[in-house]
Design a protein around this motif. Structure first.
Motif, PDB file in Angstrom:
ATOM      1  N   UNK A   6       0.837  -1.189   0.000  1.00 41.59           N
ATOM      2  CA  UNK A   6       0.000   0.000   0.000  1.00 41.59           C
ATOM      3  C   UNK A   6       0.875   1.243   0.000  1.00 41.59           C
ATOM      4  N   UNK A   7       0.470   2.262  -0.730  1.00 48.54           N
ATOM      5  CA  UNK A   7       1.191   3.528  -0.732  1.00 48.54           C
ATOM      6  C   UNK A   7       0.217   4.629  -0.345  1.00 48.54           C
ATOM      7  N   UNK A   8       0.719   5.693   0.260  1.00 47.12           N
ATOM      8  CA  UNK A   8      -0.175   6.701   0.828  1.00 47.12           C
ATOM      9  C   UNK A   8       0.116   8.112   0.334  1.00 47.12           C
ATOM     10  N   UNK A   9       0.874   8.266  -0.728  1.00 50.50           N
ATOM     11  CA  UNK A   9       1.243   9.599  -1.166  1.00 50.50           C
ATOM     12  C   UNK A   9       0.074  10.307  -1.825  1.00 50.50           C
ATOM     13  N   UNK A  10      -0.108  11.583  -1.469  1.00 48.62           N
ATOM     14  CA  UNK A  10      -1.047  12.479  -2.153  1.00 48.62           C
ATOM     15  C   UNK A  10      -2.484  12.006  -2.078  1.00 48.62           C
ATOM     16  N   UNK A  11      -2.896  11.455  -0.966  1.00 48.63           N
ATOM     17  CA  UNK A  11      -4.300  11.113  -0.803  1.00 48.63           C
ATOM     18  C   UNK A  11      -4.768  11.631   0.531  1.00 48.63           C
ATOM     19  N   UNK A  12      -6.072  11.906   0.650  1.00 41.08           N
ATOM     20  CA  UNK A  12      -6.628  12.416   1.890  1.00 41.08           C
ATOM     21  C   UNK A  12      -6.746  11.341   2.945  1.00 41.08           C
ATOM     22  N   UNK A  13      -7.093  11.778   4.171  1.00 38.71           N
ATOM     23  CA  UNK A  13      -7.169  10.846   5.286  1.00 38.71           C
ATOM     24  C   UNK A  13      -8.213   9.763   5.046  1.00 38.71           C
ATOM     25  N   UNK A 238       2.537  -4.631   4.981  1.00 41.98           N
ATOM     26  CA  UNK A 238       2.048  -4.106   6.257  1.00 41.98           C
ATOM     27  C   UNK A 238       2.752  -2.813   6.660  1.00 41.98           C
ATOM     28  N   UNK A 239       3.700  -2.343   5.842  1.00 40.66           N
ATOM     29  CA  UNK A 239       4.536  -1.217   6.252  1.00 40.66           C
ATOM     30  C   UNK A 239       3.734   0.032   6.574  1.00 40.66           C
ATOM     31  N   UNK A 240       2.639   0.239   5.854  1.00 39.04           N
ATOM     32  CA  UNK A 240       1.862   1.463   6.059  1.00 39.04           C
ATOM     33  C   UNK A 240       0.537   1.193   6.762  1.00 39.04           C
ATOM     34  N   UNK A 241       0.400   0.023   7.394  1.00 37.67           N
ATOM     35  CA  UNK A 241      -0.861  -0.322   8.039  1.00 37.67           C
ATOM     36  C   UNK A 241      -0.781  -0.109   9.539  1.00 37.67           C
ATOM     37  N   UNK A 242      -1.871   0.288  10.126  1.00 33.91           N
ATOM     38  CA  UNK A 242      -1.952   0.518  11.563  1.00 33.91           C
ATOM     39  C   UNK A 242      -2.241  -0.786  12.288  1.00 33.91           C
ATOM     40  N   UNK A 243      -1.520  -1.030  13.373  1.00 34.70           N
ATOM     41  CA  UNK A 243      -1.765  -2.239  14.164  1.00 34.70           C
ATOM     42  C   UNK A 243      -3.131  -2.217  14.830  1.00 34.70           C
ATOM     43  N   UNK A 244      -3.774  -1.053  14.871  1.00 35.18           N
ATOM     44  CA  UNK A 244      -5.102  -0.964  15.487  1.00 35.18           C
ATOM     45  C   UNK A 244      -6.210  -1.469  14.569  1.00 35.18           C
ATOM     46  N   UNK A 245      -5.899  -1.692  13.300  1.00 32.05           N
ATOM     47  CA  UNK A 245      -6.902  -2.236  12.388  1.00 32.05           C
ATOM     48  C   UNK A 245      -7.275  -3.654  12.814  1.00 32.05           C
ATOM     49  N   UNK A 246      -8.561  -4.014  12.789  1.00 33.20           N
ATOM     50  CA  UNK A 246      -8.953  -5.386  13.168  1.00 33.20           C
ATOM     51  C   UNK A 246      -8.233  -6.456  12.360  1.00 33.20           C
TER      52      UNK A 246
END
Length: 293
Positions: A6-13, A238-246
């Protein structure tokens, strides 16, 4: 096939949240054996059937067979349902394991040792770190694993490795890296499985040989599930994933009190060998982790 990292550049929350959830769901994709695995040896003795929902391995006098995953993983909860070789399977081994490449490989093993008809199957487990194993624990199963499919799982996270049978923990290998014990946490591994001739050691130390009049021998697989971090070009999904995700709960999963009781029940009633209780095999001293709580 599982999606790339997953990549997160240039996208909203909000888009980021949607992207993370989508990627995590893809990592948790269900079984399609054509998509997730490739046959590695045995020619037509390994077959993918039922619209890629079933895979079978066969052993005959000429050869066994095997397969491996197309993806590499670094941590995950890996499930596979297996129906083992029925009848007199003495001398056969059905292996199901994770393994990295190289001469100092890491490995997490389930091996199912065949039996004479009426005797219990033996589960042989082992953990290799940096090319070194000798961490065997063996168990008898409390059911007949040839009558139906049962789920065999490996939970591998930074804290420990837990072996499960039908969601019952049978073994835990903890991370004692801080105390000088190597732990497999750097090398990505693929999933492998094979059905092969091991009658030089598998049943009663090799005393019972394969009865080839019972061949061919067949094991069957279904319902593979990997909630896991997939490695793509050296980068973890998993590099950009939050551990709080179910969907990431397995990354911090521990054994609760109920599962600790189940683990104790299995080890007290069905464990038949433990490397940590074998000073005769290790006269120079047991492995250091054997002395840690």
């Amino acid at each position: 096939m599982v999606s790339p990292p997953c990549v997160s550049s240039s996208i909203g929350d909000m888009k980021l949240v949607i992207l993370l959830l989508t990627c995590s769901l893809m990592v948790a994709s269900g079984a399609n054996f054509y998509r997730d695995f490739e046959i590695t040896w045995g020619d037509n003795r390994a077959q993918i059937l039922n619209n890629a929902k079933l895979l079978t391995l066969t052993l005959d006098k000429d050869s066994g067979s095997g397969f491996k995953s197309k993806n590499e993983f670094l941590f995950g909860k890996i499930d596979m349902q297996i129906k083992l070789v029925p009848g007199n399977s003495a001398g056969t081994v059905t292996a199901y394991y994770l393994k990295s490449e190289g001469t100092t490989w890491d490995e997490i093993d389930f091996e199912f040792l065949g039996n004479l008809s009426g005797d219990p199957y033996t589960i042989h487990t082992n953990v290799f770190t940096q090319g070194k194993g000798n961490r065997e624990q063996q168990f008898h199963l409390w059911f007949d694993p040839t009558k139906d499919f049962h789920t065999y799982s490996i939970l591998w996270n930074p804290q420990h490795i837990i072996f499960y049978v039908d969601d019952i923990p049978i073994r835990i290998f903890k991370n004692f890296e801080s105390k000088g014990v190597p732990f497999p946490n750097k090398q990505p591994m693929k999933i492998y499985s094979s059905l092969w001739n091991a009658d030089n050691w598998a049943t009663r130390g090799g005393l019972i040989k394969i009865d080839w009049s019972n061949a061919p021998f067949t094991a069957a697989y279904r319902n593979f599930m990997a909630r896991a971090c997939v490695i793509w070009s050296g980068v973890s999904s998993c590099a950009s994933q939050s551990l709080s995700l179910p969907s990431m709960s397995w990354m911090a999963q521990e054994l609760n009190s109920t599962n600790l009781e189940k683990l104790s029940w299995v080890q007290q009633n069905f464990m038949i060998y433990n490397y940590c209780a074998d000073p005769y095999r290790f006269p120079d001293g047991l492995a250091p982790e054997c002395g840690f709580a």
